[in-house]
Design a protein around this motif. Sequence first.
Motif, PDB file in Angstrom:
ATOM      1  N   GLN A 172      15.410 -33.751 -45.877  1.00  0.00           N
ATOM      2  CA  GLN A 172      15.717 -34.322 -47.186  1.00  0.00           C
ATOM      3  C   GLN A 172      16.902 -33.608 -47.831  1.00  0.00           C
ATOM      4  O   GLN A 172      17.818 -34.254 -48.376  1.00  0.00           O
ATOM      5  N   LEU A 173      16.887 -32.271 -47.759  1.00  0.00           N
ATOM      6  CA  LEU A 173      18.018 -31.490 -48.283  1.00  0.00           C
ATOM      7  C   LEU A 173      19.311 -31.879 -47.576  1.00  0.00           C
ATOM      8  O   LEU A 173      20.354 -32.062 -48.208  1.00  0.00           O
ATOM      9  N   GLY A 174      19.231 -31.992 -46.256  1.00  0.00           N
ATOM     10  CA  GLY A 174      20.417 -32.303 -45.463  1.00  0.00           C
ATOM     11  C   GLY A 174      20.992 -33.673 -45.757  1.00  0.00           C
ATOM     12  O   GLY A 174      22.220 -33.845 -45.788  1.00  0.00           O
ATOM     13  N   LEU A 175      20.118 -34.663 -45.984  1.00  0.00           N
ATOM     14  CA  LEU A 175      20.602 -36.013 -46.284  1.00  0.00           C
ATOM     15  C   LEU A 175      21.391 -36.035 -47.585  1.00  0.00           C
ATOM     16  O   LEU A 175      22.479 -36.624 -47.660  1.00  0.00           O
ATOM     17  N   PHE A 176      20.846 -35.395 -48.604  1.00  0.00           N
ATOM     18  CA  PHE A 176      21.584 -35.313 -49.874  1.00  0.00           C
ATOM     19  C   PHE A 176      22.845 -34.460 -49.700  1.00  0.00           C
ATOM     20  O   PHE A 176      23.903 -34.776 -50.250  1.00  0.00           O
ATOM     21  N   GLY A 177      22.709 -33.370 -48.948  1.00  0.00           N
ATOM     22  CA  GLY A 177      23.861 -32.509 -48.703  1.00  0.00           C
ATOM     23  C   GLY A 177      24.979 -33.249 -47.996  1.00  0.00           C
ATOM     24  O   GLY A 177      26.164 -33.029 -48.281  1.00  0.00           O
ATOM     25  N   LEU A 178      24.610 -34.137 -47.077  1.00  0.00           N
ATOM     26  CA  LEU A 178      25.605 -34.931 -46.352  1.00  0.00           C
ATOM     27  C   LEU A 178      26.344 -35.862 -47.308  1.00  0.00           C
ATOM     28  O   LEU A 178      27.578 -35.987 -47.250  1.00  0.00           O
ATOM     29  N   VAL A 179      25.594 -36.497 -48.211  1.00  0.00           N
ATOM     30  CA  VAL A 179      26.210 -37.406 -49.193  1.00  0.00           C
ATOM     31  C   VAL A 179      27.145 -36.632 -50.122  1.00  0.00           C
ATOM     32  O   VAL A 179      28.304 -37.022 -50.333  1.00  0.00           O
ATOM     33  N   PHE A 180      26.652 -35.507 -50.679  1.00  0.00           N
ATOM     34  CA  PHE A 180      27.481 -34.696 -51.572  1.00  0.00           C
ATOM     35  C   PHE A 180      28.699 -34.136 -50.833  1.00  0.00           C
ATOM     36  O   PHE A 180      29.796 -34.069 -51.385  1.00  0.00           O
ATOM     37  N   GLY A 181      28.483 -33.707 -49.584  1.00  0.00           N
ATOM     38  CA  GLY A 181      29.574 -33.140 -48.801  1.00  0.00           C
ATOM     39  C   GLY A 181      30.661 -34.159 -48.507  1.00  0.00           C
ATOM     40  O   GLY A 181      31.862 -33.855 -48.610  1.00  0.00           O
ATOM     41  N   LEU A 182      30.250 -35.375 -48.133  1.00  0.00           N
ATOM     42  CA  LEU A 182      31.231 -36.442 -47.864  1.00  0.00           C
ATOM     43  C   LEU A 182      32.003 -36.788 -49.132  1.00  0.00           C
ATOM     44  O   LEU A 182      33.224 -36.993 -49.088  1.00  0.00           O
ATOM     45  N   PHE A 183      31.289 -36.842 -50.262  1.00  0.00           N
ATOM     46  CA  PHE A 183      31.956 -37.137 -51.541  1.00  0.00           C
ATOM     47  C   PHE A 183      32.992 -36.062 -51.857  1.00  0.00           C
ATOM     48  O   PHE A 183      34.125 -36.368 -52.258  1.00  0.00           O
ATOM     49  N   GLY A 184      32.612 -34.797 -51.687  1.00  0.00           N
ATOM     50  CA  GLY A 184      33.543 -33.707 -51.948  1.00  0.00           C
ATOM     51  C   GLY A 184      34.739 -33.725 -51.016  1.00  0.00           C
ATOM     52  O   GLY A 184      35.885 -33.504 -51.445  1.00  0.00           O
ATOM     53  N   MET A 185      34.493 -34.013 -49.735  1.00  0.00           N
ATOM     54  CA  MET A 185      35.583 -34.038 -48.758  1.00  0.00           C
ATOM     55  C   MET A 185      36.579 -35.151 -49.080  1.00  0.00           C
ATOM     56  O   MET A 185      37.801 -34.945 -49.055  1.00  0.00           O
ATOM     57  N   LEU A 186      36.061 -36.342 -49.400  1.00  0.00           N
ATOM     58  CA  LEU A 186      36.947 -37.472 -49.684  1.00  0.00           C
ATOM     59  C   LEU A 186      37.671 -37.292 -51.017  1.00  0.00           C
ATOM     60  O   LEU A 186      38.796 -37.750 -51.192  1.00  0.00           O
ATOM     61  N   GLY A 201      22.634 -30.452 -53.925  1.00  0.00           N
ATOM     62  CA  GLY A 201      23.980 -30.449 -54.489  1.00  0.00           C
ATOM     63  C   GLY A 201      24.492 -29.039 -54.737  1.00  0.00           C
ATOM     64  O   GLY A 201      25.663 -28.731 -54.486  1.00  0.00           O
ATOM     65  N   ILE A 202      23.593 -28.171 -55.201  1.00  0.00           N
ATOM     66  CA  ILE A 202      23.981 -26.780 -55.460  1.00  0.00           C
ATOM     67  C   ILE A 202      24.279 -26.050 -54.150  1.00  0.00           C
ATOM     68  O   ILE A 202      25.245 -25.284 -54.060  1.00  0.00           O
ATOM     69  N   TYR A 203      23.466 -26.279 -53.116  1.00  0.00           N
ATOM     70  CA  TYR A 203      23.722 -25.665 -51.810  1.00  0.00           C
ATOM     71  C   TYR A 203      25.059 -26.123 -51.232  1.00  0.00           C
ATOM     72  O   TYR A 203      25.783 -25.342 -50.608  1.00  0.00           O
ATOM     73  N   THR A 204      25.382 -27.412 -51.429  1.00  0.00           N
ATOM     74  CA  THR A 204      26.667 -27.924 -50.939  1.00  0.00           C
ATOM     75  C   THR A 204      27.824 -27.228 -51.636  1.00  0.00           C
ATOM     76  O   THR A 204      28.810 -26.825 -50.992  1.00  0.00           O
ATOM     77  N   LEU A 205      27.710 -27.063 -52.956  1.00  0.00           N
ATOM     78  CA  LEU A 205      28.723 -26.319 -53.711  1.00  0.00           C
ATOM     79  C   LEU A 205      28.822 -24.890 -53.188  1.00  0.00           C
ATOM     80  O   LEU A 205      29.927 -24.357 -52.974  1.00  0.00           O
ATOM     81  N   GLN A 206      27.659 -24.265 -52.987  1.00  0.00           N
ATOM     82  CA  GLN A 206      27.625 -22.879 -52.522  1.00  0.00           C
ATOM     83  C   GLN A 206      28.306 -22.727 -51.164  1.00  0.00           C
ATOM     84  O   GLN A 206      29.092 -21.798 -50.949  1.00  0.00           O
TER      85      GLN A 206
END
Length: 328
Positions: free
Chosen positions: A213-227, A93-98
Amino acid sequence: MASSRLKYLSLGVLVFQTTSLVLTMRYSRTLQAEGPRYLASSAVVVAEVIKILTCVLLVFKEHSYSMRALNSVLRQEIVHKPIETLKLAIPSGIYTLQNNLLYVALSNLDAATYQVTYQLKILTTALFSVSMLGRRLGVYQWLSLLILMGGVALVQWPSESTAAPEKDAPSTGSQFVGVAAVLVACFSSGFAGVYFEKILKESKQSVWVRNIQLGLFGLVFGLFGMLTYDGERVKESGMFQGYNTVTWSVVALQALGGLVIAAVIKYADNILKGFATSLSIILSTLISYFWLQDFDPTGVFFLGAVLVIAATFLYGYEGRSSPNPSRA
């Protein structure tokens, strides 16, 4: 001889990845093109998808291209170990924010100023390493961190501008937003990097599985942020609005850059990493001035940049001679 060649190859890859990502991202965010500009949140999502697919291919290769072995590893390490997998949600989640913040920063700062300021991640990583991993820093390392802070402060020092008064306000606002984005990204990078390192040391999982594993969570967080933030624009013009060759280059560099560094970093010691960072800062400064033409260097900036480069080398030098070096 082969080891020496690998070192210089590592240097070249590190310099290319660091410099090209910053410059292409800055160019893509300032490029005047017809139609809507691409969504940064969309680029982050696509980069995660590419990273996941690349890591799956690498795990597939590690197991002699056996689909059965690949399926077994992914089930055993991801599905059957939910607690271990959930540990990656925090750094992901932090990497996605970053990653989103880097787009904000380079939309408001020139590449050279961004490159120098972003070296504050050395400071944040060092501090989190001391508090979370119990590392001990030597005198030279603490001195290098003080020099680093002084150098970044000089780079951000306001300079007299000959620009028209009416242009000053927007410029200052953009500068503030860009610097704020970089500072938050530095703290998030430091914490997430040390947290991820701690997890890697506590388990024997493949680094590629961990990145899946990082990417899967990152994908979920990224999609949430985009939407959440760009949902309306995605509905109107689609997720890939504004994409062009430059955009895809940025996405590919962001997705594969970290994986490339992870693959070559074992051949590069702290001195070489410092040298790569210094070359990247110099190249970014030159290209920003001569090609992008969005940067007007001052004597104070050059002094600050020299201090940051010197601090990078000093920190790496101490790390080389210390029995327990930091990887910041």
